[in-house]
Design an enzyme around this catalytic site. Structure first.
Site, PDB file in Angstrom:
ATOM      1  N   HIS A 343      42.172 -18.602  72.953  1.00  0.00           N
ATOM      2  CA  HIS A 343      43.288 -19.111  73.769  1.00  0.00           C
ATOM      3  C   HIS A 343      43.959 -20.333  73.172  1.00  0.00           C
ATOM      4  O   HIS A 343      44.810 -20.933  73.837  1.00  0.00           O
ATOM      5  CB  HIS A 343      42.803 -19.512  75.168  1.00  0.00           C
ATOM      6  CG  HIS A 343      42.301 -18.386  75.990  1.00  0.00           C
ATOM      7  ND1 HIS A 343      43.107 -17.663  76.839  1.00  0.00           N
ATOM      8  CD2 HIS A 343      41.070 -17.848  76.111  1.00  0.00           C
ATOM      9  CE1 HIS A 343      42.383 -16.746  77.452  1.00  0.00           C
ATOM     10  NE2 HIS A 343      41.139 -16.827  77.017  1.00  0.00           N
ATOM     11  N   LYS A 521      52.351 -27.723  84.946  1.00  0.00           N
ATOM     12  CA  LYS A 521      51.298 -27.312  84.016  1.00  0.00           C
ATOM     13  C   LYS A 521      50.489 -28.553  83.692  1.00  0.00           C
ATOM     14  O   LYS A 521      50.881 -29.659  84.081  1.00  0.00           O
ATOM     15  CB  LYS A 521      51.901 -26.715  82.737  1.00  0.00           C
ATOM     16  CG  LYS A 521      53.040 -27.552  82.148  1.00  0.00           C
ATOM     17  CD  LYS A 521      53.709 -26.877  80.961  1.00  0.00           C
ATOM     18  CE  LYS A 521      54.713 -25.809  81.311  1.00  0.00           C
ATOM     19  NZ  LYS A 521      54.349 -24.466  80.893  1.00  0.00           N
ATOM     20  N   LYS A 527      53.061 -29.856  75.357  1.00  0.00           N
ATOM     21  CA  LYS A 527      53.883 -29.191  76.384  1.00  0.00           C
ATOM     22  C   LYS A 527      55.182 -29.964  76.638  1.00  0.00           C
ATOM     23  O   LYS A 527      56.094 -29.485  77.287  1.00  0.00           O
ATOM     24  CB  LYS A 527      53.084 -29.026  77.673  1.00  0.00           C
ATOM     25  CG  LYS A 527      51.857 -28.113  77.501  1.00  0.00           C
ATOM     26  CD  LYS A 527      51.092 -27.956  78.809  1.00  0.00           C
ATOM     27  CE  LYS A 527      49.775 -27.226  78.650  1.00  0.00           C
ATOM     28  NZ  LYS A 527      49.898 -25.756  78.715  1.00  0.00           N
TER      29      LYS A 527
HETATM   30  C1  F58 Z   1      45.449 -21.658  77.970  1.00  0.00           C
HETATM   31  N1  F58 Z   1      44.296 -22.418  77.595  1.00  0.00           N
HETATM   32  C2  F58 Z   1      46.551 -21.724  76.925  1.00  0.00           C
HETATM   33  N2  F58 Z   1      42.509 -23.775  78.080  1.00  0.00           N
HETATM   34  O1  F58 Z   1      46.893 -23.067  76.663  1.00  0.00           O
HETATM   35  C3  F58 Z   1      47.763 -20.973  77.474  1.00  0.00           C
HETATM   36  O2  F58 Z   1      48.788 -20.927  76.508  1.00  0.00           O
HETATM   37  C4  F58 Z   1      47.357 -19.552  77.836  1.00  0.00           C
HETATM   38  O3  F58 Z   1      48.398 -18.901  78.502  1.00  0.00           O
HETATM   39  C5  F58 Z   1      46.136 -19.556  78.750  1.00  0.00           C
HETATM   40  O4  F58 Z   1      45.078 -20.302  78.173  1.00  0.00           O
HETATM   41  C6  F58 Z   1      45.623 -18.162  79.029  1.00  0.00           C
HETATM   42  O5  F58 Z   1      45.476 -17.449  77.845  1.00  0.00           O
HETATM   43  C7  F58 Z   1      43.620 -23.113  78.525  1.00  0.00           C
HETATM   44  O6  F58 Z   1      43.965 -23.121  79.697  1.00  0.00           O
HETATM   45  C8  F58 Z   1      41.719 -24.578  78.819  1.00  0.00           C
HETATM   46  O7  F58 Z   1      42.026 -24.947  79.939  1.00  0.00           O
HETATM   47  C9  F58 Z   1      40.419 -25.002  78.169  1.00  0.00           C
HETATM   48  C10 F58 Z   1      39.412 -25.432  79.211  1.00  0.00           C
HETATM   49  C11 F58 Z   1      38.124 -25.881  78.590  1.00  0.00           C
HETATM   50  C12 F58 Z   1      38.328 -26.945  77.536  1.00  0.00           C
HETATM   51  C13 F58 Z   1      39.343 -26.537  76.515  1.00  0.00           C
HETATM   52  C14 F58 Z   1      40.672 -26.067  77.148  1.00  0.00           C
END
Ligand code: F58
Length: 792
Positions: A343, A521, A527
């Protein structure tokens, strides 16, 4: 239903109607709904046992489910019945529904995606379990004090969570630490610490209540009763210590959106839920099957990012140490079960654990990781290392142990191939595939936007809810004046509702005819909420320079939390609030420009804001947002996007038509190229008088008169290391905003563009995404209705 609710009030809450609180009514209603879900759930479980199909296990540290009550009501088709029953009982239905706390068991997009996937798996009738952690405290609650973010622990579980069933019989012992003995070729791990994982099950019932799966969340508990000897000695602290240690594991969700703090507890959380989930699925498999080698025919395990990547070594450990498989066979068998979703490309978010820590907490796993590394290196000597500079690199481990690795948008997947996993991709050229994210139309249109849902239903019925491509018909209705008007009216209704809510909760009055421009967000430099704010100040300057010109009134709405340790993000929050204070009080601009930033953005707030948005801000630096899913929710609800060619924006623009999308900014290639120019940010600022003026105002304390140096650091950063190219994209962003102003002034054209967005978004249903995973990764099938397995 009335009788059922009264019975639940009496027998589960111990209250009669005269003495019941809103909370009592809500729990009573929820339990009645749960009873109905259980019928579907039992039937589905029985059918699944009878068919013995391949099951999908979705392992995720986060499930950002939000409130469940309205989802359950609409999936069961009980809206009218529930409302009528509650009203006939003399209660306020909306108040009851809004009493439910959000289950905030996630940080952002990754966790929300997992929740949308659960809804789609159930709607499609694919037998599946979601496995995660039942955090006692979800994502922190955000408030603002003098504009600054303040974090308070979140407390959703202080009230009864009506949807779940505790499963004390589904308990597993999870070990940590200790040492490994080797005897006659066999390994014996003797952990020094153990905790129990107890299951809590929430039924997940899909659209029309036809199929039910399980979300199984693990709670950590001490392995034995507290230490009575110490207690009797009067040493109460010692008596509670092991209990406290165990419970810590499922106590809080890590609020870190980007950086992985090298915390032992985080590794323990990851192993805790992964190990419990694998033991549970193995137990289920062994009930029906004798041959362990057939495991991949019945089990598909999806790793949602690297957080459960320890599943690779853990599964190998079970196969080798408990089932006596040879190491190489075990690795191969495990790989056929496992797949991994990436991701992020942000280097700071790629997990790595020191070998030292891994060896201390999971000594047997470190041995197995070395064996996996050895096996892979023997076959591919040029392969990048899993173990590097004393670290275990979890991305490489997940990749090597997966038969498929997927990115979450077309652009992201290409960048995964070219950057983070370029070398592994060369060795395994068919392993990386794309599965563009999606969103569930049940929550993100049907549930959150009744006004628009009704307009659509009047035109095409409600078949679209489980087959979102049907929305494409609406494209041809852009010439139908009555439909265009109804569509625009629905948006206007939602804007009035939102304005009332903002007025009530924040005391800011909004003009519902202004353009509602929304960016919601996590707060992160990539962002670029900061770029949005700079554009707002520039617009304010222009308005003040020429207050009598014919401006398009705007409301800028921000929402989002910053990770508690991310200081730049917290400065950006403070600046938004400072600027809002000055602009909202300006009589010159008055209703022409307002900024609102409601605190504590969460799923429920998204459900309020998205239906009321005219313009969706998707303005990340190209190449940085893996996909985005908020972008999909806005477009589906008839907002136009102003955005860069990043993540799924690229595909959204293709589907809704480039003429219905406000594109600006550098491409991912251009971004990489621009960074190589010395002094690119200074050059961009010098070329833009408008930007210079805004930065000057912020730097000299125009928005913080009591503390004029407050934003020196932030402004200095833009001049010297503007890594996310805010300065380079600013002018193109500003000009594109002015194009949006002009388009908005023609309501009919705007409405037609909005309709094109809703009509073009069918492909972004998470049902399509899940069909893609089922076909290309899992080889899993629907047990409910083979017709639904049309090609995605
Ligand atoms: C998100 N990642 C991406 N990570 O940033 C976004 O572009 C995408 O649409 C989404 O995933 C789904 O694929 C994201 O939300 C986190 O929140 C992690 C949580 C744990 C620590 C590292 C970041």
């Amino acid at each position: 239903m009335k009788t059922d609710i009264l019975n639940r009030l009496k027998y589960s809450q111990g209250k009669d109607a005269e003495h019941a609180s809103i909370y009592d009514w809500r729990i009573a209603l929820s339990l009645v709904l749960r009873d109905q879900m259980v019928e579907t759930w039992f039937r589905s479980t029985k059918e699944a046992y009878a068919a013995s199909p391949k099951r999908v296990y979705y392992l995720s540290m986060e499930f950002l489910i939000g409130r469940l009550i309205e989802d359950m009501i609409s999936n069961l088709g009980l809206e009218d019945a529930a409302r009528a029953a509650i009203e006939e009982l003399g209660q306020d239905y909306d108040m009851i529904v809004h009493d439910e706390p959000d289950a905030a068991l996630g940080n952002g997009g990754l966790g929300r995606l997992a929740a949308c996937f659960m809804d789609s798996l159930a709607t499609l009738g694919i037998p599946a379990f979601g496995y995660g952690i039942r955090y006692e405290h979800g994502l922190f609650e955000q408030s603002f004090a003098q504009g600054q973010q303040v974090e308070k622990p979140e407390t959703w579980l202080t009230q009864r969570h009506a949807w779940e069933f505790e499963r004390p019989e589904s308990q597993y012992t999870i070990g940590f630490g200790g040492h490994v003995d080797h005897h006659e070729g066999k390994a014996y791990w003797h952990p020094s610490e153990v905790v129990m994982a107890t299951a809590y099950d929430t039924p997940v019932v899909g659209w029309k209540g036809t199929w039910g799966n399980t979300l199984r969340l693990w709670s950590a508990e001490p392995s034995k009763d507290f230490d009575l000897v110490s207690f009797n000695r009067g040493d109460y602290l010692a008596a509670g210590r092991s209990e406290a240690l165990a419970r810590t594991i499922s106590r809080v969700l890590y609020p870190d959106d980007t950086t992985e703090s090298g915390k032992e507890l985080r590794l323990k959380q990851e192993y805790f839920f992964t190990a419990a989930s694998l033991m549970d699925l193995m137990r289920r498999y062994l009930q029906d099957h004798d041959d362990i080698r057939a495991l991949p025919d019945y089990v598909a395990i999806q790793l949602n990012d690297t957080h459960p990547a320890i599943a690779g070594p853990e599964l190998v450990r079970l196969l080798v140490d408990d089932h006596a498989l040879a190491m190489d066979d075990a690795i191969e068998l495990a790989r056929r079960c496992l797949s991994y979703t990436n991701h992020t490309l942000l280097p700071e978010a790629l997990e790595r654990w020191s070998e030292h820590l891994m060896g201390r907490i999971l000594p047997r796993h470190l041995e197995i990781i070395r064996a996996i590394e050895h096996a892979h290196q023997s076959e591919y000597p040029d392969s990048p290392r899993i173990l590097e500079h004393g670290d275990v690199r979890m991305g490489e481990l997940a990749f090597v142990m997966a038969h498929k690795v997927n990115g979450v948008s077309a652009l992201h997947t290409e960048l995964v191939k070219e950057t983070v996993f370029a070398d592994l991709h060369r060795i395994h050229p068919t392993r990386i595939i794309n599965q563009t994210n999606g969103i569930t139309p049940r929550r993100w249109l049907y549930g959150c936007n009744p006004a628009l849902r009704n307009v659509i239903n009047d035109q095409i019925g409600d078949g679209w809810v489980a087959d979102l491509d049907q929305l494409s018909v609406l494209k041809d209705k852009r010439g139908d004046a009555a439909f265009v008007e109804a569509f625009a009216d629905a948006k206007r209704t939602n804007k009035v509702t939102l304005s009332n809510w903002i007025g009530d909760t924040m005391g800011v009055s909004l003009d519902p005819d202004a353009m509602f421009d929304v960016q919601i967000k996590r707060i992160h430099e990539y962002k670029r909420q900061l770029m949005n704010l700079l554009e707002t100040v520039a617009l304010w300057n222009d308005m003040r320079d020429n207050p009598n010109a014919d401006w398009t009134p705007r409301v800028k709405i921000f929402g989002g939390k910053a990770a508690p340790g991310y200081f730049v993000a917290k400065d950006i929050i403070r600046l938004i609030n400072d600027v809002a204070g000055v602009i909202n009080a300006d009589e010159v601009t008055g209703d022409m420009l307002k900024i609102v930033y409601p605190p504590n953005y969460n799923v429920t707030m998204a459900e309020r804001l998205i239906p009321a948005a005219d313009l969706s801000e998707q303005i990340s630096t190209a190449g940085k947002e893996a996909s985005g899913t908020g972008n999909m929710k806005f477009a589906l609800n008839g907002a136009l996007t102003i955005g860069t060619l990043d993540g799924a924006n690229v595909e959204i623009r293709e589907h809704v038509g480039s003429e219905n999308f406000f594109l600006f900014g550098l491409t991912a290639q251009e971004v990489m190229e621009r960074r190589t120019h010395q002094g690119f940010a200074r050059a961009a600022i010098e070329a833009s008088p408008r930007l210079q003026r805004v930065l000057g105002q912020i730097a000299e304390g125009r928005f913080a008169p009591q503390d004029t140096s407050r934003y020196h650091g932030l402004v200095g950063m833009l001049y010297d290391h503007d890594y996310f190219l805010v300065t380079c994209d600013f002018d193109s962003y500003f000009e594109t905003q002015r194009r949006a102003d002009i388009a908005y002034r023609d309501p009919k054209t705007w409405a037609a563009m909005a309709i094109a967005n809703t009509a073009g978004m069918g492909w972004f249903s998470s049902d399509r995404t899940i069909q893609g995973y089922a076909r290309d990764i899992w080889n899993a099938h629907s047990l409910m209705n083979p017709k639904l397995e049309k090609s995605a």
